[in-house]
Motif scaffolding. Sequence first.
Motif, PDB file in Angstrom:
ATOM      1  N   GLU A 254       0.837  -1.197   0.000  1.00  0.00           N
ATOM      2  CA  GLU A 254       0.000   0.000   0.000  1.00  0.00           C
ATOM      3  C   GLU A 254       0.876   1.252   0.000  1.00  0.00           C
ATOM      4  O   GLU A 254       1.881   1.313   0.725  1.00  0.00           O
ATOM      5  CB  GLU A 254      -0.907   0.022   1.234  1.00  0.00           C
ATOM      6  CG  GLU A 254      -1.876  -1.150   1.320  1.00  0.00           C
ATOM      7  CD  GLU A 254      -3.008  -1.039   0.311  1.00  0.00           C
ATOM      8  OE1 GLU A 254      -3.258   0.092  -0.162  1.00  0.00           O
ATOM      9  OE2 GLU A 254      -3.633  -2.069  -0.006  1.00  0.00           O
ATOM     10  N   LYS A 255       0.497   2.248  -0.830  1.00  0.00           N
ATOM     11  CA  LYS A 255       1.261   3.486  -0.906  1.00  0.00           C
ATOM     12  C   LYS A 255       0.318   4.679  -0.979  1.00  0.00           C
ATOM     13  O   LYS A 255      -0.781   4.578  -1.530  1.00  0.00           O
ATOM     14  CB  LYS A 255       2.165   3.491  -2.147  1.00  0.00           C
ATOM     15  CG  LYS A 255       3.304   2.499  -2.090  1.00  0.00           C
ATOM     16  CD  LYS A 255       4.233   2.685  -3.292  1.00  0.00           C
ATOM     17  CE  LYS A 255       5.413   1.733  -3.196  1.00  0.00           C
ATOM     18  NZ  LYS A 255       6.357   1.921  -4.326  1.00  0.00           N
ATOM     19  N   ASP A 256       0.776   5.796  -0.413  1.00  0.00           N
ATOM     20  CA  ASP A 256       0.051   7.062  -0.566  1.00  0.00           C
ATOM     21  C   ASP A 256       0.634   7.811  -1.761  1.00  0.00           C
ATOM     22  O   ASP A 256       1.856   7.950  -1.895  1.00  0.00           O
ATOM     23  CB  ASP A 256       0.186   7.925   0.690  1.00  0.00           C
ATOM     24  CG  ASP A 256      -0.634   7.380   1.840  1.00  0.00           C
ATOM     25  OD1 ASP A 256      -1.648   6.709   1.561  1.00  0.00           O
ATOM     26  OD2 ASP A 256      -0.261   7.610   3.009  1.00  0.00           O
ATOM     27  N   ILE A 257      -0.244   8.295  -2.623  1.00  0.00           N
ATOM     28  CA  ILE A 257       0.167   9.016  -3.834  1.00  0.00           C
ATOM     29  C   ILE A 257      -0.270  10.466  -3.703  1.00  0.00           C
ATOM     30  O   ILE A 257      -1.427  10.753  -3.367  1.00  0.00           O
ATOM     31  CB  ILE A 257      -0.461   8.378  -5.088  1.00  0.00           C
ATOM     32  CG1 ILE A 257      -0.029   6.917  -5.204  1.00  0.00           C
ATOM     33  CG2 ILE A 257      -0.077   9.159  -6.351  1.00  0.00           C
ATOM     34  CD1 ILE A 257      -0.758   6.153  -6.286  1.00  0.00           C
ATOM     35  N   LEU A 258       0.657  11.385  -3.944  1.00  0.00           N
ATOM     36  CA  LEU A 258       0.353  12.817  -3.863  1.00  0.00           C
ATOM     37  C   LEU A 258      -0.036  13.342  -5.246  1.00  0.00           C
ATOM     38  O   LEU A 258       0.572  12.977  -6.257  1.00  0.00           O
ATOM     39  CB  LEU A 258       1.564  13.599  -3.351  1.00  0.00           C
ATOM     40  CG  LEU A 258       2.116  13.209  -1.975  1.00  0.00           C
ATOM     41  CD1 LEU A 258       3.301  14.102  -1.630  1.00  0.00           C
ATOM     42  CD2 LEU A 258       1.038  13.302  -0.909  1.00  0.00           C
TER      43      LEU A 258
END
Length: 297
Positions: A254-258
């Motif tokens: 899981e990753k947060d994308i800006l």
Amino acid sequence: MKVRKRLNKLNLEKIKIKQMPKFTMQTLINILTVVVGCFIFSIGINSFMIPGNLGEGGIIGVALILFYAFELPTAITMFLVNAVLLVLGFKYLTRFAMYYTILTIPLISIMLWLTESWIVPTDQILIQTVFGGFLVGVGIGLILRIGATTAGTTILAQMANKFFDVGVPFALLVFDLIIVMASLTVLTIEQVLLTVIALYIAMKTMDFIIEGMNPKKAVTIITERPETLGRMINSDIKRGVTIMNGRGFYTKKEKDILYVVINRNQLTKLKRLIKREDENAFVVVHDVNSVLGNYFI
């Protein structure tokens, strides 16, 4: 029964009132923009394109061919052809575009008539090509910027899209090329090639007018430090950031994308900031033609 009929009549009148377009300050600005756009367009045609014996795309290109061949006034030709096309294809325009197009058609003809004798005394074909294309681009760009059209090949392109499933931009390009090639009947090859240069200048100028003086860039950032980068974009670049949830296909991590929209002149600063904080960040920059809403501000 009489009371019911009267109530129904009142309701119908209220619906008609609601459907009538409201005249606001923005409407006045739009009308003034159309007037200025038509005026600048006409100067480009009468002061530079015609003295340089250059052609054009669209219906003005047809009008110029008829002017060179039979000396028919461009103002009259433009009005008659555009009026016919508007009647044939009015259903392919939105109501908003229809109102302003009805205003634009006679205005262009009036401006072409008023500026008919406004000829810039020069024998430099380069000046006529560059400034003719530039002024035509500014004029049409102002008209298109508010959502109006110049009728003509725009309506033909919409009809081609409807009946032949052809993209509107492609159809516009084809119609313009046909008209430019038809100019060979009254112009030399050199003049037609110069016309192509003027069209290119006009197209780039239109893009500049429609997109604005400072086009926006959308930046997608995949980083291991989303919180840190997000805060720095907020504080250093003064822009809001959206965090989206993502997941790597291979790693399943899981990753947060800006996601951020910035002015073009802020892009270099943003790249430096990202490189300083996370050299391994994956960054994608997209061109943005329009930004709506208050979140950008």
